[in-house]
Write a protein that holds these residues in place. Sequence first.
Motif, mmCIF file in Angstrom:
data_model
loop_
_atom_site.group_PDB
_atom_site.id
_atom_site.type_symbol
_atom_site.label_atom_id
_atom_site.label_comp_id
_atom_site.label_asym_id
_atom_site.label_seq_id
_atom_site.Cartn_x
_atom_site.Cartn_y
_atom_site.Cartn_z
ATOM 1 N N ALA A 14 -9.181 -1.521 18.419
ATOM 2 C CA ALA A 14 -8.374 -1.645 17.201
ATOM 3 C C ALA A 14 -7.577 -2.940 17.223
ATOM 4 C CB ALA A 14 -7.442 -0.441 17.061
ATOM 5 N N LEU A 15 -7.064 -3.279 18.401
ATOM 6 C CA LEU A 15 -6.302 -4.534 18.539
ATOM 7 C C LEU A 15 -7.185 -5.731 18.193
ATOM 8 C CD1 LEU A 15 -3.914 -5.550 21.375
ATOM 9 C CD2 LEU A 15 -5.977 -6.925 21.070
ATOM 10 N N GLU A 16 -8.407 -5.715 18.717
ATOM 11 C CA GLU A 16 -9.311 -6.831 18.438
ATOM 12 C C GLU A 16 -9.669 -6.876 16.955
ATOM 13 O OE1 GLU A 16 -12.239 -6.031 21.416
ATOM 14 O OE2 GLU A 16 -10.914 -6.811 22.988
ATOM 15 N N ALA A 17 -9.883 -5.703 16.358
ATOM 16 C CA ALA A 17 -10.192 -5.659 14.928
ATOM 17 C C ALA A 17 -9.031 -6.227 14.119
ATOM 18 C CB ALA A 17 -10.468 -4.217 14.498
ATOM 19 N N ALA A 18 -7.820 -5.897 14.521
ATOM 20 C CA ALA A 18 -6.641 -6.382 13.789
ATOM 21 C C ALA A 18 -6.568 -7.906 13.819
ATOM 22 C CB ALA A 18 -5.371 -5.770 14.395
ATOM 23 N N PHE A 19 -6.732 -8.473 15.004
ATOM 24 C CA PHE A 19 -6.620 -9.941 15.104
ATOM 25 C C PHE A 19 -7.797 -10.640 14.434
ATOM 26 C CE2 PHE A 19 -3.746 -9.067 18.883
ATOM 27 C CZ PHE A 19 -2.606 -9.302 18.134
ATOM 28 N N GLN A 20 -8.966 -10.030 14.542
ATOM 29 C CA GLN A 20 -10.159 -10.621 13.919
ATOM 30 C C GLN A 20 -10.013 -10.694 12.396
ATOM 31 O OE1 GLN A 20 -13.629 -8.536 15.201
ATOM 32 N NE2 GLN A 20 -14.979 -9.646 13.786
ATOM 33 N N HIS A 21 -9.286 -9.740 11.832
ATOM 34 C CA HIS A 21 -9.198 -9.681 10.371
ATOM 35 C C HIS A 21 -7.866 -10.160 9.819
ATOM 36 C CE1 HIS A 21 -12.716 -7.101 11.166
ATOM 37 N NE2 HIS A 21 -13.143 -7.667 10.045
ATOM 38 N N GLY A 22 -7.053 -10.786 10.679
ATOM 39 C CA GLY A 22 -5.913 -11.504 10.114
ATOM 40 C C GLY A 22 -4.528 -10.960 10.386
ATOM 41 N N ALA A 23 -4.380 -10.070 11.365
ATOM 42 C CA ALA A 23 -3.026 -9.606 11.705
ATOM 43 C C ALA A 23 -2.260 -10.725 12.409
ATOM 44 C CB ALA A 23 -3.108 -8.389 12.626
ATOM 45 N N ASP A 24 -0.951 -10.819 12.127
ATOM 46 C CA ASP A 24 -0.104 -11.759 12.867
ATOM 47 C C ASP A 24 0.374 -11.132 14.174
ATOM 48 O OD1 ASP A 24 0.037 -13.858 10.845
ATOM 49 O OD2 ASP A 24 1.146 -12.367 9.676
ATOM 50 N N ALA A 25 0.482 -9.829 14.163
ATOM 51 C CA ALA A 25 0.968 -9.109 15.348
ATOM 52 C C ALA A 25 0.399 -7.694 15.313
ATOM 53 C CB ALA A 25 2.498 -9.048 15.338
ATOM 54 N N VAL A 26 0.298 -7.077 16.469
ATOM 55 C CA VAL A 26 -0.011 -5.653 16.512
ATOM 56 C C VAL A 26 1.135 -4.941 17.220
ATOM 57 C CG1 VAL A 26 -2.517 -5.967 16.572
ATOM 58 C CG2 VAL A 26 -1.240 -5.654 18.714
ATOM 59 N N TYR A 27 1.279 -3.663 16.926
ATOM 60 C CA TYR A 27 2.203 -2.836 17.698
ATOM 61 C C TYR A 27 1.392 -1.761 18.396
ATOM 62 C CZ TYR A 27 2.096 0.379 13.662
ATOM 63 O OH TYR A 27 1.708 1.223 12.659
ATOM 64 N N LEU A 28 1.779 -1.469 19.607
ATOM 65 C CA LEU A 28 1.012 -0.520 20.429
ATOM 66 C C LEU A 28 1.938 0.178 21.406
ATOM 67 C CD1 LEU A 28 1.003 -2.293 23.162
ATOM 68 C CD2 LEU A 28 -1.060 -3.306 22.252
ATOM 69 N N GLY A 29 1.408 1.235 22.014
ATOM 70 C CA GLY A 29 2.237 1.991 22.951
ATOM 71 C C GLY A 29 1.471 2.320 24.228
ATOM 72 N N PHE A 30 2.213 2.731 25.228
ATOM 73 C CA PHE A 30 1.594 3.202 26.461
ATOM 74 C C PHE A 30 0.993 4.584 26.248
ATOM 75 C CE2 PHE A 30 4.489 0.213 28.713
ATOM 76 C CZ PHE A 30 3.528 -0.442 29.472
ATOM 77 N N ARG A 31 0.086 4.929 27.152
ATOM 78 C CA ARG A 31 -0.564 6.238 27.064
ATOM 79 C C ARG A 31 0.324 7.306 27.716
ATOM 80 N NH1 ARG A 31 -6.932 6.574 28.193
ATOM 81 N NH2 ARG A 31 -6.859 5.314 26.297
ATOM 82 N N ASN A 32 1.489 7.541 27.090
ATOM 83 C CA ASN A 32 2.413 8.573 27.580
ATOM 84 C C ASN A 32 3.364 8.951 26.454
ATOM 85 O OD1 ASN A 32 4.460 6.577 27.463
ATOM 86 N ND2 ASN A 32 4.064 5.959 29.563
ATOM 87 N N ALA A 33 4.392 9.719 26.777
ATOM 88 C CA ALA A 33 5.260 10.277 25.728
ATOM 89 C C ALA A 33 6.290 9.273 25.207
ATOM 90 C CB ALA A 33 5.989 11.512 26.255
ATOM 91 N N THR A 34 6.183 8.003 25.616
ATOM 92 C CA THR A 34 7.238 7.051 25.238
ATOM 93 C C THR A 34 7.072 6.499 23.831
ATOM 94 O OG1 THR A 34 6.058 5.145 26.175
ATOM 95 C CG2 THR A 34 7.586 6.324 27.629
ATOM 96 N N ASN A 35 6.016 6.881 23.134
ATOM 97 C CA ASN A 35 5.872 6.367 21.769
ATOM 98 C C ASN A 35 5.479 7.476 20.804
ATOM 99 O OD1 ASN A 35 2.783 5.995 20.932
ATOM 100 N ND2 ASN A 35 3.002 5.752 23.149
ATOM 101 N N ALA A 36 5.729 7.212 19.516
ATOM 102 C CA ALA A 36 5.643 8.259 18.502
ATOM 103 C C ALA A 36 4.221 8.540 18.019
ATOM 104 C CB ALA A 36 6.550 7.903 17.333
#
Lengths: 333, 300
Positions: A14-36
């Motif tokens: 998904a990150l690669e798709a975002a940058f390939q299609h024009g995102a300026d930034a991505v937001y992402l989280g760790f694989r644990n309970a620290t993100n929504a």
Amino acid sequence: MIPELVCPAGSLAALEAAFQHGADAVYLGFRNATNARAFPGLNFTQEDMAQGIRTAHRHGKKVYLALNTYPDSAHMSLWKESIDQAVALGVDALIIAEISLLAHAARHHPGIPRHLSVQGSATTPAALRFFHEQFGISRAVLPRVLSLAQVERLCEQAPVAIEVFAFGSLCIMVEGRCQLSSFVTGHSPNSQGVCSPAAHVHWAELPGNRREVRLNNVLVDQFEPDEAASYPTLCKGRYRNGDNLAYVLEEPVSLNTLSILPRLAQAGVAALKVEGRQRGPAYVAQVTRVWREALEALKAPTPFAVQPAWQKQLSHVSEGLQTTLGPYHRDWH
Amino acid sequence: MKLTLGPLQYFWQRAEVLDFYQQAMDWPVSVVYLGETVCSKRREMRLQDWLSLARQFAAQGREVILSSLALLEAESELSSLTRLVDNGHFQVEANDWSAVQRCVERQLPFVAGPTLNLYNHEALAFLQTLGMTRFVLGIDQGSAALHAMRQQADIGGRPFPEVEVLGWGRMPLAYSARCFTARARNLGKDECGTCCREYPHGFVVETREQTPFLCINGIQVQSAAYCDLGPELESLREAHVDFLRISPQQENLGIIIRHFAEALAAGKAAPRQGDSNGFWHGKPGQDWIDAAQRLSPSPA
């Protein structure tokens, strides 16, 4: 000013798709309970995050860490270590909701920009000033509760840059202050990073090819054979109000702000956020491509007009196949 | 442990509000929270009216706290909040960070309301340095979370703030830009005509199999179920809860308050009258956990 386009990344693809299609930034989280968006099979290991950050920086793009759940006293080290790890891996900003974590980040990583998460529930200049003065936040993501006119006024008065949701599933409650999921399942966006979690969803076939869906035994909706069945998010269920059966809180629709893009840009909104870390790379590619085209069209000398093709493409990936301007538009109420 | 009368959640006629608080003058509550926390369009009671009530309760020797809105959107709401904080006498229950900021700017002590999302001891300690004297436990938090907070604060040698927990009433679950009462009547929010005045207890919506589920109260969504921690008085004492909040309702509240007060005075549990205690036990909020199912509170 052309706002930054911030896209969701639930995986490296998904990150690669975002940058390939024009995102300026991505937001992402760790694989644990620290993100929504702590869903099974989603999010990043340290290795994946390192690779994602390298990819981003190679293209001159940015990666923001979403660390936007609320730790209890017994488990704070996981959250703090996640912040420290992400900084060591080279993230460009930290998106945080909880005040002790903002304090930790400000103390230990003062050079890494801190963004207030939408889960921080800040909707006024005074609230934004609190987070700016206490923790030095440089940006805040607004809850999806303000009208366009209110967003415009806030942009004038806020001590920090403003990021708003532009597209995706629509939370209709003040983010960070909704306990519907917790009331029914014991799991919430605040504490476990999940809303109406899949493990509590139970689908059943009814006579006549009808279907019903329950969340931890609470009947959220039933569907006729010809009705599109939607995911049982509690705020989008059908309930009875006397003799009326209705979407008492909200229909299953998605937010789409393409039609007000020029006003958001004019207001000085610094960044537009696309919701959907739980969605796949195809969604991210499709949505990012449309929004990049729209942002490029804003730069053109000709007046901005929403292209029918954009709306069509976005409708294809929207929840319930319908879109709304949501609270930005007074008539939504 | 003392009883408190939480802020009124519903929209009542001015005469009903005054009558309710007149009755409350005889109720055994130590603290009274006054003010509008849900919607700024509810203008039956102005700040001066609340302050007048506040002075009457204060004259009786009660502690009075002025509660603030949980969701602010318009500039006029921020101005009202500023006037509330600047009342010159009574402490404020901050239900949004805007209120915390106003108190911090004026170096005034404050009570942190249940919507501030204080989930751990470090958040508490941070706000204590800014003037927080008491916090109301978030509706979704329970005894294990509270024990863990206190244990960690003790390890760090930090004083623990006063703690308040909702003991009785419908549980506030969510707040929205949308007014669900107006929506149910197919009215725009700007044309609502404050129709919530017709629902002095909110109105309950049921699931499609007619199980009561949620209670609609303007921009706020509550549980249809009543939280009842009466049977939990012993575990509340063990958790060193200082204040037990009783949430206003139009009928029988005096009876409910005396039911709690008698049990507290006798050092016993108050027999069950309500529906749910799940959040206190770290379970779904809608659940009822029987004494037999209960585990003794463990420090997380």
